[in-house]
Design a protein around this motif. Structure first.
Motif, PDB file in Angstrom:
ATOM      1  N   CYS A 293       0.884  -1.185   0.004  1.00  0.00           N
ATOM      2  CA  CYS A 293      -0.178  -0.080  -0.088  1.00  0.00           C
ATOM      3  C   CYS A 293       0.775   1.070   0.048  1.00  0.00           C
ATOM      4  CB  CYS A 293      -0.933   0.119   1.175  1.00  0.00           C
ATOM      5  SG  CYS A 293      -2.356   1.234   1.149  1.00  0.00           S
ATOM      6  N   ILE A 294       2.020   1.298   0.854  1.00  0.00           N
ATOM      7  CA  ILE A 294       2.947   2.370   0.874  1.00  0.00           C
ATOM      8  C   ILE A 294       3.485   2.609  -0.492  1.00  0.00           C
ATOM      9  CG2 ILE A 294       5.187   3.051   1.512  1.00  0.00           C
ATOM     10  CD1 ILE A 294       4.207   2.093   4.481  1.00  0.00           C
ATOM     11  N   ALA A 295       3.751   1.563  -1.123  1.00  0.00           N
ATOM     12  CA  ALA A 295       4.373   1.896  -2.615  1.00  0.00           C
ATOM     13  C   ALA A 295       3.464   2.647  -3.371  1.00  0.00           C
ATOM     14  CB  ALA A 295       5.128   0.358  -3.192  1.00  0.00           C
ATOM     15  N   ASP A 296       2.413   2.182  -3.462  1.00  0.00           N
ATOM     16  CA  ASP A 296       1.362   2.931  -4.177  1.00  0.00           C
ATOM     17  C   ASP A 296       0.919   4.117  -3.905  1.00  0.00           C
ATOM     18  OD1 ASP A 296       1.317   0.831  -6.131  1.00  0.00           O
ATOM     19  OD2 ASP A 296      -0.743  -0.368  -5.402  1.00  0.00           O
ATOM     20  N   ILE A 297       0.994   4.416  -2.669  1.00  0.00           N
ATOM     21  CA  ILE A 297       0.847   5.799  -1.963  1.00  0.00           C
ATOM     22  C   ILE A 297       1.689   6.628  -2.546  1.00  0.00           C
ATOM     23  CG2 ILE A 297       0.720   6.999   0.051  1.00  0.00           C
ATOM     24  CD1 ILE A 297      -0.981   4.863   1.161  1.00  0.00           C
ATOM     25  N   ILE A 298       3.076   6.261  -2.442  1.00  0.00           N
ATOM     26  CA  ILE A 298       4.172   7.069  -3.177  1.00  0.00           C
ATOM     27  C   ILE A 298       3.844   7.352  -4.505  1.00  0.00           C
ATOM     28  CG2 ILE A 298       6.565   7.172  -3.736  1.00  0.00           C
ATOM     29  CD1 ILE A 298       7.061   5.339  -1.077  1.00  0.00           C
ATOM     30  N   ILE A 299       3.502   6.458  -5.352  1.00  0.00           N
ATOM     31  CA  ILE A 299       3.111   6.948  -6.895  1.00  0.00           C
ATOM     32  C   ILE A 299       1.925   7.796  -6.926  1.00  0.00           C
ATOM     33  CG2 ILE A 299       2.268   5.966  -8.952  1.00  0.00           C
ATOM     34  CD1 ILE A 299       5.138   5.161  -8.297  1.00  0.00           C
ATOM     35  N   ALA A 300       1.159   7.692  -5.998  1.00  0.00           N
ATOM     36  CA  ALA A 300      -0.413   8.598  -6.093  1.00  0.00           C
ATOM     37  C   ALA A 300      -0.005   9.914  -5.242  1.00  0.00           C
ATOM     38  CB  ALA A 300      -1.601   7.973  -5.126  1.00  0.00           C
ATOM     39  N   LEU A 301       1.034  10.035  -4.509  1.00  0.00           N
ATOM     40  CA  LEU A 301       1.355  11.132  -3.539  1.00  0.00           C
ATOM     41  C   LEU A 301       1.203  12.647  -4.454  1.00  0.00           C
ATOM     42  CD1 LEU A 301       1.446  11.676  -0.710  1.00  0.00           C
ATOM     43  CD2 LEU A 301       4.013  11.668  -0.721  1.00  0.00           C
ATOM     44  N   PRO A 302       1.890  12.883  -5.494  1.00  0.00           N
ATOM     45  CA  PRO A 302       2.135  14.035  -6.277  1.00  0.00           C
ATOM     46  C   PRO A 302       0.562  14.839  -6.220  1.00  0.00           C
ATOM     47  CG  PRO A 302       3.451  12.371  -7.491  1.00  0.00           C
ATOM     48  CD  PRO A 302       2.654  11.748  -6.271  1.00  0.00           C
ATOM     49  N   LYS A 303      -0.502  14.285  -6.408  1.00  0.00           N
ATOM     50  CA  LYS A 303      -1.858  14.958  -6.585  1.00  0.00           C
ATOM     51  C   LYS A 303      -2.267  15.526  -5.015  1.00  0.00           C
ATOM     52  CE  LYS A 303      -4.747  10.897  -5.295  1.00  0.00           C
ATOM     53  NZ  LYS A 303      -6.083  10.135  -5.863  1.00  0.00           N
ATOM     54  N   TYR A 304      -1.565  15.144  -4.043  1.00  0.00           N
ATOM     55  CA  TYR A 304      -1.643  15.764  -3.061  1.00  0.00           C
ATOM     56  C   TYR A 304      -0.739  16.961  -2.525  1.00  0.00           C
ATOM     57  CZ  TYR A 304      -4.685  11.606  -1.773  1.00  0.00           C
ATOM     58  OH  TYR A 304      -5.715  10.733  -2.134  1.00  0.00           O
ATOM     59  N   LEU A 305       0.606  16.573  -3.055  1.00  0.00           N
ATOM     60  CA  LEU A 305       1.413  17.694  -2.898  1.00  0.00           C
ATOM     61  C   LEU A 305       1.206  19.040  -3.521  1.00  0.00           C
ATOM     62  CD1 LEU A 305       4.614  15.638  -3.532  1.00  0.00           C
ATOM     63  CD2 LEU A 305       3.834  16.076  -1.280  1.00  0.00           C
ATOM     64  N   SER A 306       0.296  18.925  -4.677  1.00  0.00           N
ATOM     65  CA  SER A 306      -0.040  20.169  -5.437  1.00  0.00           C
ATOM     66  C   SER A 306      -0.799  21.064  -4.680  1.00  0.00           C
ATOM     67  CB  SER A 306      -0.668  19.776  -6.802  1.00  0.00           C
ATOM     68  OG  SER A 306      -1.927  19.051  -6.561  1.00  0.00           O
ATOM     69  N   ASN A 307      -1.404  20.713  -3.478  1.00  0.00           N
ATOM     70  CA  ASN A 307      -2.393  21.606  -2.641  1.00  0.00           C
ATOM     71  C   ASN A 307      -1.734  21.427  -1.138  1.00  0.00           C
ATOM     72  OD1 ASN A 307      -4.285  21.946  -4.744  1.00  0.00           O
ATOM     73  ND2 ASN A 307      -5.135  19.992  -4.307  1.00  0.00           N
ATOM     74  N   ALA A 308      -0.693  20.996  -1.002  1.00  0.00           N
ATOM     75  CA  ALA A 308      -0.113  20.599   0.286  1.00  0.00           C
ATOM     76  C   ALA A 308       0.721  22.020   0.619  1.00  0.00           C
ATOM     77  CB  ALA A 308       0.530  19.397   0.664  1.00  0.00           C
ATOM     78  N   LYS A 309       0.889  22.340   1.832  1.00  0.00           N
ATOM     79  CA  LYS A 309       1.663  23.316   2.420  1.00  0.00           C
ATOM     80  C   LYS A 309       3.171  22.704   2.713  1.00  0.00           C
ATOM     81  CE  LYS A 309      -1.865  26.186   4.190  1.00  0.00           C
ATOM     82  NZ  LYS A 309      -2.674  26.803   5.274  1.00  0.00           N
ATOM     83  N   CYS A 310       2.956  21.321   3.273  1.00  0.00           N
ATOM     84  CA  CYS A 310       4.120  20.781   3.606  1.00  0.00           C
ATOM     85  C   CYS A 310       3.941  19.200   3.608  1.00  0.00           C
ATOM     86  CB  CYS A 310       4.572  21.226   4.910  1.00  0.00           C
ATOM     87  SG  CYS A 310       3.289  20.856   6.295  1.00  0.00           S
ATOM     88  N   LEU A 311       4.944  18.519   4.204  1.00  0.00           N
ATOM     89  CA  LEU A 311       4.611  16.701   4.101  1.00  0.00           C
ATOM     90  C   LEU A 311       3.481  16.372   4.765  1.00  0.00           C
ATOM     91  CD1 LEU A 311       5.312  13.942   3.483  1.00  0.00           C
ATOM     92  CD2 LEU A 311       7.182  14.107   4.828  1.00  0.00           C
ATOM     93  N   SER A 312       3.757  17.024   5.976  1.00  0.00           N
ATOM     94  CA  SER A 312       2.539  16.920   7.066  1.00  0.00           C
ATOM     95  C   SER A 312       1.190  17.083   6.594  1.00  0.00           C
ATOM     96  CB  SER A 312       2.875  17.371   8.554  1.00  0.00           C
ATOM     97  OG  SER A 312       1.819  17.098   9.558  1.00  0.00           O
ATOM     98  N   HIS A 313       1.063  18.310   5.944  1.00  0.00           N
ATOM     99  CA  HIS A 313      -0.284  18.561   5.308  1.00  0.00           C
ATOM    100  C   HIS A 313      -0.646  17.672   4.414  1.00  0.00           C
ATOM    101  CE1 HIS A 313      -2.861  21.860   3.198  1.00  0.00           C
ATOM    102  NE2 HIS A 313      -3.547  21.177   3.786  1.00  0.00           N
TER     103      HIS A 313
END
Length: 690
Positions: A611-631
């Protein structure tokens, strides 16, 4: 007692109707392969339409494909019998059976490829599980205010709103339970059914294995079985049978129309499962989650139940250690002055050792149980199955085990609160390296955990860097402070708690200097804890370090700044590609990169790593609206907590992958961040605070 999965099903013996025959087959089975699958006369049909309709990469959805009958499934299998393996693609689609709908989401390309992905969906009206077995228990009230300090029951003002973990705990527990029942029945189906007889050669028979994701000793949120008010859905794989590259249609027909219904009707229908075992599983899990949510209100970071069995069977087994004629397993028993009592929702009140917020040392001689206790605490962030021995060994859900990790990569971490003045004026407020030392890696591990919200650290001196943990007076006399870039952890640990509310539990067997900063000292003696705080403080007072040295430590403790927030560079993740593979709990392949998680000790199942491996692939869509990693992790968890999706817009863990998966177990945000921090291809940038 060991957790006996066979108790979950009724009539675990032979089939409903037996007959003769060497192999037994599905109708009979006096032979050595066991009884048959005959279900008392029900026929699941034969035959097929070639038109399978369309399906998406995520899997088959009712709105995008025509649903065919089980009779059509039989006709397809007869038509493709003996053809080349790719003809199995004609099965992709949905088929209606009397009690369930079968989805063939993806068929394998050949007999040696990863097995085909299938789902079985039983409407809740037919499955028959009561609403209270998967719906949140809204009658639960959590304490909101800490009680008076000291021994006694936990009480406080009730909290009206359930946290997400308690809101979905019953559905999680029921799905976990049914997964284990499914495993029992798939193993029984394999024993009774036809077996490949080709000896593994290219021209021999192969395939026929039905398999669902196999859980361990922890009750995790999974996708192997999904339970909601509309249906119960099992997701599993099937190795489609073949001889060489030619389809064995008759065998496949037995699997689809007899073996799968046999498993489904004994696993996903309420009348077939052991109701007492089911409710024990649900209620034990809910009580563990409730206790964990009560810890903070009680001023605790962890709790160890009286009577808990902490040792494991071996270094490669997570099963509890059992007593033998030669040795007896010691059950945990709390020191009287550390004992607390918690009322539970379903079970009688439970007593055990409460570990309070602050700094707790675990001391003792070698082989007396120090690390065994710490290991139980580090997996106390999860609920355990009944019979595991660690039920109600609970740790706050933000606890993180940290250690030294020579050779790991570090990207843009501010480690200046621990390490400064490196040779050649190398800065440490934005530190990066492809090959960290023991001390720099441990400093980075601590700060990365704090960055994403941890308020409790677990450390074992056996896996820590000695020069990071302590620097004694003689060494300070030999090597001047101006020549030592490391401020040892002992000089920061008090400020971490007083200024940042970060508690620590440390296993320390070789340095008494920590007596001076510890709030509580517990000695393990033959696997039993003893409160030696007063004795440790008396020793510290008698052997107190010089005044000048202590003042210097105090000065280093204030003020303590614990680093700048960071944000992963989205492009660095997108460049690695989108293929993933979990090789083990500790190893994964993410795109073109290899990921080593051997030092991330709170991962407990391979399905979490997947699950973590696939989350890493999906993470860029969250980074575009995030202020930091925790966000970004906050946004991700909001999606994972949302279970109100549809077949066209999946939610929860289904939103992670490219297609519907039955092999995910939910990881915590801390393990997701740890994996991202260890991905060598990932780049981070500092986020400057105003």
């Amino acid at each position: 007692m060991p957790y006996n999965w066979r108790q979950h099903v009724k009539g675990g013996g032979g089939g409903r109707r037996r007959g003769g025959g060497r192999r037994g087959g599905y109708r009979g089975g006096g032979g050595h392969r066991g009884g048959g699958y005959h279900d008392g006369g029900r026929s699941y049909g034969r035959g097929v339409s070639r038109n399978a309709g369309s399906h998406s990469a995520r899997g088959v959805h009712e709105g995008s494909v025509s649903v065919r009958s089980s009779e059509e499934l039989g006709r397809v299998l007869r038509r493709i019998d003996g053809k080349q393996y790719p003809a199995y693609r004609d099965l992709e689609g949905a088929f209606d059976f009397p009690t369930f709908r079968l989805f063939v989401d993806r068929t394998q390309s050949d007999a040696y490829a990863p097995p085909s992905r299938l789902r079985v969906r039983v409407p809740m009206s037919k499955a028959g599980f009561p609403k209270e077995s998967y719906s949140p228990n809204l009658a639960i009230k959590l304490p909101a205010q800490p009680p008076a300090k000291g021994k006694g029951s936990v009480a406080g003002q009730a909290s009206a709103r359930l946290p997400p973990s308690l809101y979905r705990v019953r559905a999680t527990a029921l799905a976990d339970f049914l997964t284990r029942v499914f495993i029992h029945n798939q193993d029984e189906a394999r024993r009774r059914g036809r077996q490949a007889s080709g000896g593994g050669g290219w021209h021999g028979e192969k395939g026929g294995e039905i398999s669902i994701d196999r859980p361990g000793q922890h009750v995790l949120e999974r996708t192997s079985i999904v339970v909601n008010p509309e249906y119960v859905e099992a997701r599993f794989t099937l190795s489609l049978p073949a001889q060489g590259r030619r389809i064995l249609g008759t065998w496949a027909h037995e699997l689809f129309t007899k073996a799968i219904p046999f498993i489904v009707e004994r696993s996903l229908l309420m009348p077939a499962v052991d109701k007492e075992a089911m409710w024990r599983h649900i209620e034990t899990t809910e009580d563990q989650e409730y206790l964990r949510e009560c810890l903070s209100a009680a001023g605790l970071v962890a709790f160890v139940r009286d009577g808990a069995i902490l040792p494991r069977a071996s270094g490669v087994s997570d099963l509890p250690l059992r007593s033998t004629n030669d040795s007896k397993v010691v059950a945990f028993r709390s020191p009287e002055n550390l004992r607390v009592k918690f009322p539970l929702v379903h079970h009688p009140p439970v007593t055990g050792m409460g570990i309070r917020e602050g700094i707790t040392m675990i001391v003792g001689g070698g082989f007396h149980g120090k690390s065994t206790l710490l290991k139980a605490l580090q997996v106390g962030v999860y609920n355990h199955v009944p019979g595991d021995g660690r039920e109600f060994v609970s740790t706050v859900n933000h606890a993180v085990k940290v250690r030294a990790e020579d050779g790991r990569c570090v990207s843009s971490v501010d480690i200046s609160c621990f390490i400064t003045n490196l040779p050649h004026n190398r800065p440490t407020n934005n530190f990066s390296t492809p090959d960290a030392s023991g001390s720099t890696s441990q400093a980075a591990n601590i700060l990365e955990a704090l960055e994403v919200g941890s308020k409790m650290l677990l450390l074992d001196e056996d896996t820590c860097a000695t020069n990071f943990m302590i620097r004694d007076r003689r060494m300070r006399m030999l090597v001047a402070d101006s020549k030592e870039p490391i401020t040892p952890f002992i000089s920061r640990i008090k400020a971490l708690y007083t200024q940042h509310q970060v508690s620590c539990v440390l296993v320390i067997g070789g340095s008494g200097d920590y007596f001076e900063v510890a709030d509580s000292v517990v000695q393990m003696d033959s696997y039993l804890p003893i409160d030696v705080t007063a004795k440790a403080k008396a020793i510290a007072e008698k052997t107190r370090i010089t005044a000048d040295e202590w003042v210097e430590r105090e000065e280093k403790e204030k003020p303590l700044r614990i680093g700048q927030p960071r944000l992963p560079v989205s492009e660095s993740l997108q460049r690695i590609g989108d293929k993933t593979k979990a090789l083990s709990v500790e190893k994964a392949v993410v795109g073109s990169a290899e990921l080593d998680l051997s030092a991330v000790e709170q991962l407990v199942e391979k399905s979490q790593t997947r699950c973590i491996a696939d989350i890493i692939i999906a993470l860029p869509k969250y980074l575009s609206n995030a202020k930091c990693l925790s966000h970004a992790l906050d946004l991700l968890e909001k999606d994972l907590d949302n279970l109100s999706g549809s077949s066209s817009k999946p939610s929860g863990l289904d939103a992670v992958g490219k297609w519907i998966q039955g092999c995910y177990a939910r990881p915590r945000r801390f393990e997701i961040a740890a994996a991202l921090n260890r991905l060598r291809e990932a780049q981070f940038k500092m986020v400057r605070q105003p």
